[in-house]
Write a protein that holds these residues in place. Structure first.
Motif, mmCIF file in Angstrom:
data_model
loop_
_atom_site.group_PDB
_atom_site.id
_atom_site.type_symbol
_atom_site.label_atom_id
_atom_site.label_comp_id
_atom_site.label_asym_id
_atom_site.label_seq_id
_atom_site.Cartn_x
_atom_site.Cartn_y
_atom_site.Cartn_z
ATOM 1 N N SER A 143 -4.311 13.419 0.064
ATOM 2 C CA SER A 143 -4.060 12.782 -1.224
ATOM 3 C C SER A 143 -2.777 13.316 -1.839
ATOM 4 O O SER A 143 -2.196 12.698 -2.718
ATOM 5 N N LYS A 168 -0.812 -2.695 7.417
ATOM 6 C CA LYS A 168 -1.453 -1.380 7.517
ATOM 7 C C LYS A 168 -2.655 -1.419 8.461
ATOM 8 O O LYS A 168 -2.828 -0.529 9.292
ATOM 9 N N ARG A 189 0.298 9.614 5.154
ATOM 10 C CA ARG A 189 -1.150 9.351 5.223
ATOM 11 C C ARG A 189 -1.446 8.370 6.344
ATOM 12 O O ARG A 189 -2.477 8.467 6.994
ATOM 13 N N PRO A 218 4.543 3.869 -4.617
ATOM 14 C CA PRO A 218 5.250 4.446 -3.480
ATOM 15 C C PRO A 218 6.633 3.845 -3.242
ATOM 16 O O PRO A 218 7.424 4.424 -2.514
ATOM 17 N N GLN A 235 -8.972 4.686 5.984
ATOM 18 C CA GLN A 235 -7.548 5.049 5.953
ATOM 19 C C GLN A 235 -6.633 3.835 6.150
ATOM 20 O O GLN A 235 -5.591 3.732 5.529
ATOM 21 N N ILE A 279 2.493 8.241 1.036
ATOM 22 C CA ILE A 279 1.735 7.274 1.853
ATOM 23 C C ILE A 279 2.184 7.296 3.322
ATOM 24 O O ILE A 279 1.362 7.163 4.242
ATOM 25 N N ASP A 286 -1.533 2.799 -2.724
ATOM 26 C CA ASP A 286 -0.916 3.730 -1.781
ATOM 27 C C ASP A 286 -0.151 4.849 -2.486
ATOM 28 O O ASP A 286 0.515 5.649 -1.839
ATOM 29 N N GLU A 295 -7.485 9.731 -4.034
ATOM 30 C CA GLU A 295 -6.746 8.697 -3.314
ATOM 31 C C GLU A 295 -7.142 7.330 -3.848
ATOM 32 O O GLU A 295 -8.146 7.187 -4.542
#
Lengths: 121, 806
Positions: B537, B601, B544, A71, B790, B541, A56, A20
């Motif tokens: 992963s 976010k 996630r 993304p 995160q 996104i 991301d 990630e």
């Protein structure tokens, strides 16, 4: 590389899960840091196409290239070279890359690269 | 009268030779005998059939129409028993006699069975023909212990195929390293680790003594006394030329039927081609020299004697996805005057070795990265003087620019080594015949119909030269995991793979991309009803951080309001949150929800906490919403309770993933105020019953939903929707909307396998849905237990020494 290195401690390696990316604010710079399992890679957190957050994206790989896919519109960026891999758009600018390593469990980035890249440009 | 030509053998070498003969002007009355019942197919690709990458239809080289078109008398399933070369006749096993003027042996080779007891037991196979492959496919599966005797090219490909089919596979090899005829011991070691990493057990240096068991094989016994379990044994210990008929015909036979440079045998009317031949003491088992032989033989037999067959330097490529192995020439470097150049990277599993003599390439071994094989083959073929480029022999090719790469290949260079097709031939086909797909190119030039290793090069050429190049419709998920989705679903199930990375490691390139990772994420989740190892992963996104990414990198937040029903208290909360976090845009969506757009976010978990509502999953490839009309609770026309039914339906299906987004609606009367007829699933109330409709769309295209069933009670309507929902989850391809899904399967099949299925099947669907549902939860609860960083932007522990300006 002629310019001296400038290794900067960023964050514990455990802060970035395997495969990630995470974004790191370095002054006015935004850097995307990726955990590839066997190594960490750092690039500018900004897709050259629509300025999407590369941190991301989904990490992948084809042939010799390790890539992240933005993304927003699925542009693929090579994390080692900063080049755009997909779609084949050579004219678009590359993404800046920074050397990264882990020492004592801490991810470090060499920030001198920025200077050298600018000098080269 | 035309001369009568009889060809014994209907395989690749024989038929390719006939194809060449047809190019000459001399005409024959041709009869081909084949002991298999199939027309000519690509034997090399049988391992791809076993591995589920190809179907039989994909490997047919000449269909029956080809034989008819060329008026070839075709005798399939007929074995020749006797030849009388004095009177020039062949006699088949049933006693039918056919006369010839010219005879071609193209009898191929057979599997060599090492002397050992028990090879006649059932469950013991060789791997030579399509029928062998079909039997292996029938018998293999999860729980089957398969043992492959022989760790050469064919044995390893068979092992991988059986493993893909679900078997627990062990490869037993006599020599100390795998593929020792193509690789040195270091290369063999790299190959072994790769095979083992895929989950195939490798036992080297083992000599098999006997196959034990009753009528069916149960164990393999080695000479050292050790035994291993086996329900299925494949013997791939090498091949032997089929030369017995040659002896009967009285032509010279050593190990194979002896041919000269013109492919003539010792009888002036008899010729031979392919794996049954022996030329200058050499036998053949690879496709390229066999096609070359066919060309020479065609010239000789049609009265154009001249071209000669000069033998061949062996080249082989292992056809196992994700295991690149290439070997060519002579790699023995213990000979005087021979030097080796090596490159090794043990963590990447790459090993390359070039063997040079007098500055020229004599042999090459590539393991782990065979992308440069074309270059090395050319150096071998042209015997190129490499002294000037010693420093760059193993360096990777310059930049990865496919267009330039193919442009730099000279016109006369061979692209397809098997069929001898040059770059010039391909360019001619593109310009003169308007070829623009791989299928057309194969048809016109035969390029890439042999071993297939030049396929990517052919595609690059097409892409570069053909203005309207079209990719052949991709049947596989993606290049990283080159299998169809249905196959991947089966493999996940049979191999009990619980994570995306396991699937990538075992069946793919180990790394994946943004196309396959989310798809495999979906598949492991649905196959194991949520009891899988979630790997964030591999998710997009949105999945996630449980919000929808916007063009500026901010996110949108949509709380769940089941059935589109809310309360003043909820609305008050939403308003307060929108103000507190300076949400730039609040929008009512088409799904009867409220969307808070432009959220950072790092604010997401706090906002969810303040809202205290569940996630509306408006970002997921999953159940989005159930839209409702007011129904009979308030509406004066309502005939059914749309609100309570819609809310209940949403409760039953929420938080579950589907192949693509899934939008539902429930309406209380046929006036259809919530547009149920253009939803993935719609419930339409009418007086005394519900219509359940599926596969509707109102997006890029508009499609009216098809009727699944009409039922009398609300509970049955809900259950019918659940049945279809789970059926779509289990059978839809990732990113396939329900409207494409029902068209692909046909409504008859969908009805038969959902609402009209037998009780057990219906119960199975409902049980698996309930199980998935039990393991699912509101994604926004992750605010209490987030994963590492995160939602947060990482603050660096220190600032760089030279503060930089921007």
């Amino acid at each position: 590389m002629n310019s001296p290195t400038n290794w900067t401690q960023i964050t514990p390696a455990a802060d970035i899960p395997m495969r990630e990316g995470r974004s790191v604010k370095m002054g006015s710079l935004n850097i995307a840091l990726f955990n590839l399992g066997d190594r960490f890679l750092a690039v500018e957190n900004r897709c050259p196409h629509g300025h999407g957050p590369l941190a991301d994206g989904i990490v992948g790989g084809h042939g010799l290239a390790t890539t992240v896919t933005c993304p927003l519109h699925n542009w693929r960026i090579c994390l080692d070279s900063g080049e755009v891999v997909k779609p084949q758009a050579q004219s678009s600018p590359c993404v800046r890359t920074y050397p990264a390593k882990v020492e004592n469990g801490i991810v470090m980035i060499d920030m001198s690269k920025k200077l050298s890249t600018e000098q080269a440009a | 009268m035309k001369e009568r030509l009889v060809v014994i053998g209907n395989g690749m070498a024989g038929v390719a030779c006939v194809e060449q003969i047809l190019k000459h002007t001399q005409e024959f009355d041709i009869t081909i005998f084949g002991d298999e019942t199939h027309t000519n197919y690509n034997r090399i690709m049988l391992s791809s059939v076993l591995a589920g990458e190809k179907e039989y239809d994909d490997i047919v080289l000449n269909g029956i129409d080809w034989y008819q078109k060329h008026r070839i008398n075709t005798k399939l399933g007929v074995r020749i028993a006797d030849i009388d070369s004095a009177v020039r006749t062949v006699t088949d096993a049933d006693g039918n006699v056919t006369a010839y003027d010219k005879l071609i042996f193209a009898t191929g080779s057979s599997a060599f069975i090492p002397p050992m007891a028990g090879v006649d037991k059932s469950g013991v196979f060789v791997f030579r023909t399509y029928d062998d492959t079909r039997q292996l496919l029938e018998l293999s599966g999860p729980g089957i212990k398969a043992v492959v005797i022989g760790g050469g090219l064919l044995g390893l490909e068979a092992a991988r195929g059986l493993q893909v089919q679900g078997c627990d596979v062990t490869v037993v090899h006599l020599a100390d390293t795998l593929m020792e005829r193509q690789l040195d011991s270091i290369g063999g070691g790299y190959l072994r680790s790769k095979m083992e990493a895929m989950g195939i057990r490798v036992l080297c240096g083992r000599s098999t003594q006997a196959l034990l068991g009753g009528t069916h094989v149960e164990k393999v016994l080695f000479k050292d006394g050790e035994e291993i379990d086996a329900n299925l044994v494949v013997i791939a210990a090498g091949i032997r030329p089929n030369s017995a008929l040659g002896k009967q015909a009285g032509v010279t036979v050593n190990r194979g039927i002896v041919v000269n440079d013109q492919m003539e045998t010792s009888d002036p009317n008899i010729f031979a081609v392919g794996e049954c031949t022996e030329h200058n003491g050499q036998l053949f088992g690879l496709v390229a020299p066999l096609f070359e032989q066919g060309k020479v033989l065609a010239a000789t037999i049609t009265g154009n004697r001249g071209p000669v067959f000069a033998g061949a330097s062996p080249a082989s490529k292992l056809k196992i996805m994700g295991v690149e192995v290439f070997s060519a020439g002579n790699f023995d470097c213990s000979r005087p005057g021979v030097e080796a150049i090596r490159y090794e990277d043990s963590s990447l599993g790459i090993y390359k070795k070039l063997v040079l003599k007098d500055g020229r390439l004599e042999g090459v071994i590539l393991v782990g990265d065979a992308s440069d094989d074309h270059r090395y083959m050319d150096w071998l073929r042209t015997n190129k003087d490499l002294s000037g480029q010693r420093r760059h022999l193993l360096a990777p090719p310059p930049a990865e620019d496919k267009g330039q790469d193919v442009a730099s290949i000279p016109e006369g260079d061979t692209i397809c080594g098997c069929l001898g097709v040059t770059k010039g031939d391909i360019i001619h086909a593109i310009h003169a015949d308007g070829v623009c797909t791989m299928a057309q190119l194969k048809d016109k030039t035969r390029a890439s119909t042999g071993c297939g290793s030049c396929t990517s090069l052919c595609k690059s050429l097409l892409r570069a030269v053909a203005p309207e190049f079209e990719e052949d419709k991709a049947k596989v998920l993606c290049d990283c995991v080159p299998f169809p989705q249905d196959k991947i679903r089966e493999m996940i199930q049979s191999q009990r793979l619980k994570s995306v990375q396991d699937v990538l490691d075992i069946y793919g390139n180990g790394r994946g991309c943004e196309i396959c990772k989310p798809a495999i994420s979906y598949l492991v989740d649905v196959v194991w009803c949520g009891d899988h190892e979630e790997d964030r992963s591999a998710r997009f996104i949105n999945d996630r951080v449980h919000a929808n990414i916007q063009k500026d990198g901010t996110f949108s937040v949509v709380p769940r309001m089941r059935g589109g029903v809310t309360t003043p208290a909820e609305l008050r909360k939403i308003a307060e949150v929108a103000e507190k976090y300076n949400v730039p845009l609040v929008k009512v969506t088409g799904s009867q929800r409220l969307d808070l757009l432009g959220v950072k976010k790092e604010d997401l978990p706090k906002m969810w906490e303040d809202l205290g509502m569940p996630s509306g999953q408006a970002y997921a490839k999953g159940l989005r919403m159930v839209k409702t009309c007011v129904g009979d609770e308030f509406c004066r026309f309502g005939t059914q309770s749309a609100l309570s039914t819609g809310i209940e339906l949403e409760r039953r299906l929420e938080n579950l993933y589907t192949p693509h987004k899934t939008k539902l609606a429930v309406v209380g009367c046929p006036r259809n105020c919530a547009e149920a007829t253009v939803k993935d699933i719609g419930l339409i109330g009418q007086d005394g019953s519900w219509q359940v409709v599926v596969g509707g769309a109102a997006g890029k295209g508009v499609r009216k939903a098809d009727l699944l069933i009409t039922v009398e009670t609300t509970e049955l309507a809900l259950e019918s929707a659940e049945l279809f929902f789970q059926y779509y989850r289990e059978n839809g391809h990732y990113l396939e909307r329900s409207y494409d899904f029902v068209e692909r399967l046909g409504m008859e099949k969908v009805r038969r396998e959902t609402v009209y299925a037998v009780d057990e099947a219906r119960q199975g669907l409902l049980d698996r849905l309930r199980k998935s549902k039990e393991r699912s939860s509101d994604a926004w609860l992750e605010r209490y237990n987030p994963r590492a960083t995160q939602f947060v932007q990482i603050e660096p522990m220190e600032t760089p020494v030279n503060e930089f300006a921007n």
